[in-house]
Design a protein around this motif. Structure first.
Motif, PDB file in Angstrom:
ATOM      1  N   UNK A  39       0.839  -1.198   0.000  1.00 58.91           N
ATOM      2  CA  UNK A  39       0.000   0.000   0.000  1.00 58.91           C
ATOM      3  C   UNK A  39       0.875   1.250   0.000  1.00 58.91           C
ATOM      4  N   UNK A  40       1.927   1.195   0.815  1.00 58.88           N
ATOM      5  CA  UNK A  40       2.785   2.366   0.946  1.00 58.88           C
ATOM      6  C   UNK A  40       3.398   2.751  -0.391  1.00 58.88           C
ATOM      7  N   UNK A  41       3.878   1.752  -1.126  1.00 63.27           N
ATOM      8  CA  UNK A  41       4.475   2.062  -2.419  1.00 63.27           C
ATOM      9  C   UNK A  41       3.467   2.668  -3.369  1.00 63.27           C
ATOM     10  N   UNK A  42       2.315   2.000  -3.421  1.00 58.35           N
ATOM     11  CA  UNK A  42       1.296   2.413  -4.389  1.00 58.35           C
ATOM     12  C   UNK A  42       0.882   3.867  -4.148  1.00 58.35           C
ATOM     13  N   UNK A  43       0.772   4.239  -2.891  1.00 55.25           N
ATOM     14  CA  UNK A  43       0.230   5.563  -2.615  1.00 55.25           C
ATOM     15  C   UNK A  43       1.286   6.590  -2.207  1.00 55.25           C
ATOM     16  N   UNK A  44       2.506   6.248  -2.465  1.00 57.92           N
ATOM     17  CA  UNK A  44       3.594   7.145  -2.113  1.00 57.92           C
ATOM     18  C   UNK A  44       3.374   8.527  -2.741  1.00 57.92           C
TER      19      UNK A  44
ATOM     20  N   UNK B 117      -3.226  11.468  10.334  1.00 59.70           N
ATOM     21  CA  UNK B 117      -1.823  11.714   9.991  1.00 59.70           C
ATOM     22  C   UNK B 117      -1.075  10.388   9.848  1.00 59.70           C
ATOM     23  N   UNK B 118      -1.323   9.486  10.782  1.00 56.93           N
ATOM     24  CA  UNK B 118      -0.671   8.183  10.743  1.00 56.93           C
ATOM     25  C   UNK B 118      -1.087   7.393   9.496  1.00 56.93           C
ATOM     26  N   UNK B 119      -2.378   7.429   9.202  1.00 56.94           N
ATOM     27  CA  UNK B 119      -2.884   6.708   8.030  1.00 56.94           C
ATOM     28  C   UNK B 119      -2.278   7.258   6.737  1.00 56.94           C
ATOM     29  N   UNK B 120      -2.088   8.550   6.721  1.00 52.35           N
ATOM     30  CA  UNK B 120      -1.442   9.164   5.553  1.00 52.35           C
ATOM     31  C   UNK B 120      -0.039   8.606   5.376  1.00 52.35           C
TER      32      UNK B 120
ATOM     33  N   UNK C 174      -4.680   6.007   1.361  1.00 48.86           N
ATOM     34  CA  UNK C 174      -5.335   7.096   0.648  1.00 48.86           C
ATOM     35  C   UNK C 174      -6.864   7.021   0.696  1.00 48.86           C
ATOM     36  N   UNK C 175      -7.394   5.857   0.304  1.00 48.18           N
ATOM     37  CA  UNK C 175      -8.847   5.751   0.214  1.00 48.18           C
ATOM     38  C   UNK C 175      -9.539   5.962   1.542  1.00 48.18           C
ATOM     39  N   UNK C 176      -9.025   5.294   2.572  1.00 43.09           N
ATOM     40  CA  UNK C 176      -9.637   5.410   3.896  1.00 43.09           C
ATOM     41  C   UNK C 176      -9.660   6.870   4.353  1.00 43.09           C
ATOM     42  N   UNK C 177      -8.568   7.556   4.082  1.00 48.36           N
ATOM     43  CA  UNK C 177      -8.480   8.945   4.514  1.00 48.36           C
ATOM     44  C   UNK C 177      -9.463   9.817   3.734  1.00 48.36           C
ATOM     45  N   UNK C 178      -9.472   9.648   2.426  1.00 46.99           N
ATOM     46  CA  UNK C 178     -10.327  10.518   1.606  1.00 46.99           C
ATOM     47  C   UNK C 178     -11.808  10.192   1.760  1.00 46.99           C
ATOM     48  N   UNK C 179     -12.104   8.971   2.205  1.00 48.41           N
ATOM     49  CA  UNK C 179     -13.514   8.607   2.401  1.00 48.41           C
ATOM     50  C   UNK C 179     -13.970   8.892   3.831  1.00 48.41           C
ATOM     51  N   UNK C 180     -13.067   9.342   4.660  1.00 51.85           N
ATOM     52  CA  UNK C 180     -13.414   9.481   6.080  1.00 51.85           C
ATOM     53  C   UNK C 180     -14.408  10.617   6.323  1.00 51.85           C
ATOM     54  N   UNK C 181     -15.150  10.482   7.412  1.00 47.56           N
ATOM     55  CA  UNK C 181     -16.019  11.575   7.873  1.00 47.56           C
ATOM     56  C   UNK C 181     -15.175  12.725   8.386  1.00 47.56           C
ATOM     57  N   UNK C 182     -14.056  12.319   8.991  1.00 45.34           N
ATOM     58  CA  UNK C 182     -13.219  13.278   9.705  1.00 45.34           C
ATOM     59  C   UNK C 182     -12.974  14.558   8.929  1.00 45.34           C
TER      60      UNK C 182
END
Ligand code: SF4
Ligand code: SF4
Ligand code: SF4
Ligand code: SF4
Lengths: 292, 187
Positions: B9-14, B55-58, B63-71
């Motif tokens: 995941x890290x590579x893909x979303x670097x 921040x940690x998830x970033x 990416x997806x989890x962060x951009x789909x979040x309510x937060x």
């Protein structure tokens, strides 16, 4: 006579009309001249901020450029959201010449940065004006307990808004309230966000944040919450009925602007100061200081 | 969150993380995960992930989890996190960037109300130069199909003489139009 460029912003003509009324009345009484920025536009607030970075800088930059046509060194904005947008322009364009040129290419009149942003409370809470207020107090607000509410965007983040006070426990308004003969209460919600921006999208959460603020103010023994921003004020004042219904409580907490309180102590007429415009009836509070 | 193969995941979303760092101007790699930002956040109780977790998830490239979040849509931009961060990260600026990224990437489910509000607000500013609330409310209600929204405030405001019936048109309307056209590509 001290002169400032004055940017009322859209809400001082509508929801926060009494802030404008009392600001002008009090400034006149104190020998402060507030010169309205000619042909000002809306600063774009968080809507522009969320939409496009360049837009969010160009709209307030146009206003600051127009302020440069006035015979002043400083500009004040009584609305925290407008203040924050101006602060962003000063901060970002002040550090990035290229960005400044890009923004200026969108404007008819270039922004040079000549007129500096000043914190609105500060034009009253600086030591000279404070002494002037003390001298001119005709009706000290004896016995009135006031919870000073600064709003978050005026004070945070201090590095960018160039705030001259403590962002966690500011004192500028507290000092003004003391000069009026009233008593500022100690309370922990001075700079907590009221959630106004969630009013349209997540009303429940906004109601909760308002309830927290109102509850803490009441528990600290305050007779009223003094506001420094028309958005915070509208949120706490207009939404109070909703909050009371939802939480089954009764606060009836008046939310005057600090300028209205200065005006009262200077002996100005409550009507001129816009007290009848408040939603939560301020009569209990006015009675306490003997003007109703 | 389910199980994920982190290094993949890290590579893909670097590139995504790099872009967030660049756009926000905030080096989130400096984060200590002290969670001070979340402790003071007035929105955290309504968020799915508190700010420090975002921040940690970033950092983990989620990416997806962060951009789909309510937060990111609960965040009110109050800057408490930015004020308190021990590593001088402007967390609120990261949230700004994430909202823009979410819109760009089409994750707008949770943001429909915010976006239609912003569009209606800016429409009146572009047209008149200043905010015209009745006009904004009308357009917003048409967009969202919610005709009663905020009616609770309209009447009381009117009775207090706090509502403007007609928009104030500034002189510099042509300049305003130009600004909007240039930044939004004439949209
Ligand atoms: S904060 Fe809101 S109301 Fe105040 S000028 Fe800016 S946009 Fe208009
Ligand atoms: S306290 Fe509320 S209205 Fe005031 S500046 Fe903060 S969010 Fe805006
Ligand atoms: S306060 Fe700063 S360092 Fe601490 S978790 Fe939040 S972002 Fe990281
Ligand atoms: S700016 Fe957003 S994330 Fe930061 S404290 Fe305020 S609501 Fe929370």
């Amino acid at each position: 006579m001290t002169k400032y460029a004055f940017y009322p912003g859209c809400s001082l003509e509508t929801g926060g009309i009494e802030y404008g009324m009392s600001s002008h009345a009090v400034a006149e009484a104190l020998g402060i001249e507030l010169l309205e920025v000619p042909d000002w536009n809306c600063c774009g607030a968080s809507s522009a901020h969320m939409t496009d970075h360049l837009l969010s800088l160009a709209l307030p930059a146009r206003i600051l450029a127009l302020a440069e046509t006035l015979p002043v060194d400083e500009i004040v904005a009584p609305c925290a959201a407008c203040h924050a947008r101006f602060a962003a322009v000063e901060y970002e364009l002040g550090r990035d010449e290229e960005l400044k040129q890009k923004v200026n290419s969108l404007l008819e009149r270039p922004y040079t940065g000549k007129v500096k942003l000043r914190y609105y409370l500060d034009i009253f809470s600086n030591s000279e004006t404070l002494a002037e207020i003390e001298k001119k107090v005709k009706k000290p607000l004896k016995g009135l307990k006031v919870a000073c509410y600064y709003g978050c965007l005026f004070v945070k983040p201090p590095k960018i808004v160039n705030f001259v006070d403590d962002p966690e426990d500011p004192q500028s308004m507290d000092n003004i309230i003391r000069a009026l003969g009233a008593e500022p209460v100690q309370w922990p919600y001075k700079t907590e966000c009221c959630g106004a921006s969630l009013g349209v999208t997540l009303e429940d959460h906004c109601t909760k944040l308002c309830n927290d603020i109102l509850r803490f103010a009441r528990d600290s023994g305050a007779d009223c919450i003094a506001a420094a921003c028309p958005l915070c004020q509208a949120n706490l004042d207009m939404r109070q009925v909703t909050v009371e219904k939802k939480y089954g409580v009764s606060y009836r907490m008046p939310i005057p602007f600090f300028t209205q309180l200065i005006g009262l102590a200077l002996g100005l007429d409550p009507k001129t100061l816009g007290f009848p415009k408040l939603f939560v009836d301020p009569v209990s509070m006015l009675k306490k200081v003997g003007v109703a | 969150m389910g199980e994920v193969n982190l290094s993949q995941v890290m590579d893909r979303n670097r590139s995504f993380v790099d872009r967030v760092i660049e756009e926000s101007g905030q080096d989130i790699r400096q984060c200590y995960q002290c969670a001070k930002c979340s402790g003071g956040c007035p929105g955290s109780s309504a968020m799915d992930y508190p700010p420090n977790q975002i921040i940690r998830m970033l950092m983990l490239g989620m990416k997806e989890e962060v951009l789909k979040s309510h937060t990111i849509w609960v965040c009110m931009g109050c800057n408490t996190c930015t004020t308190r961060c021990i590593r001088d990260i402007q967390v609120a600026a990261v949230m700004d960037t994430l909202r823009q990224e979410a819109v760009r990437a089409g994750y707008v489910d949770k943001a429909k109300l915010v976006l239609s509000f912003n569009e209606s607000f800016l429409w009146t500013v572009r047209t008149f130069g200043r905010l015209f609330e009745p006009g904004m409310a009308m357009i917003n209600n048409l967009k969202t199909g919610n005709f009663m929204k905020d009616m609770q405030f309209g009447l009381p405001l009117m009775l207090k003489g706090k509502a403007s019936m007609f928009p104030h048109r500034i002189k510099g309307r042509r300049e305003m139009k130009k600004i909007f056209e240039k930044v939004q590509g004439g949209k």
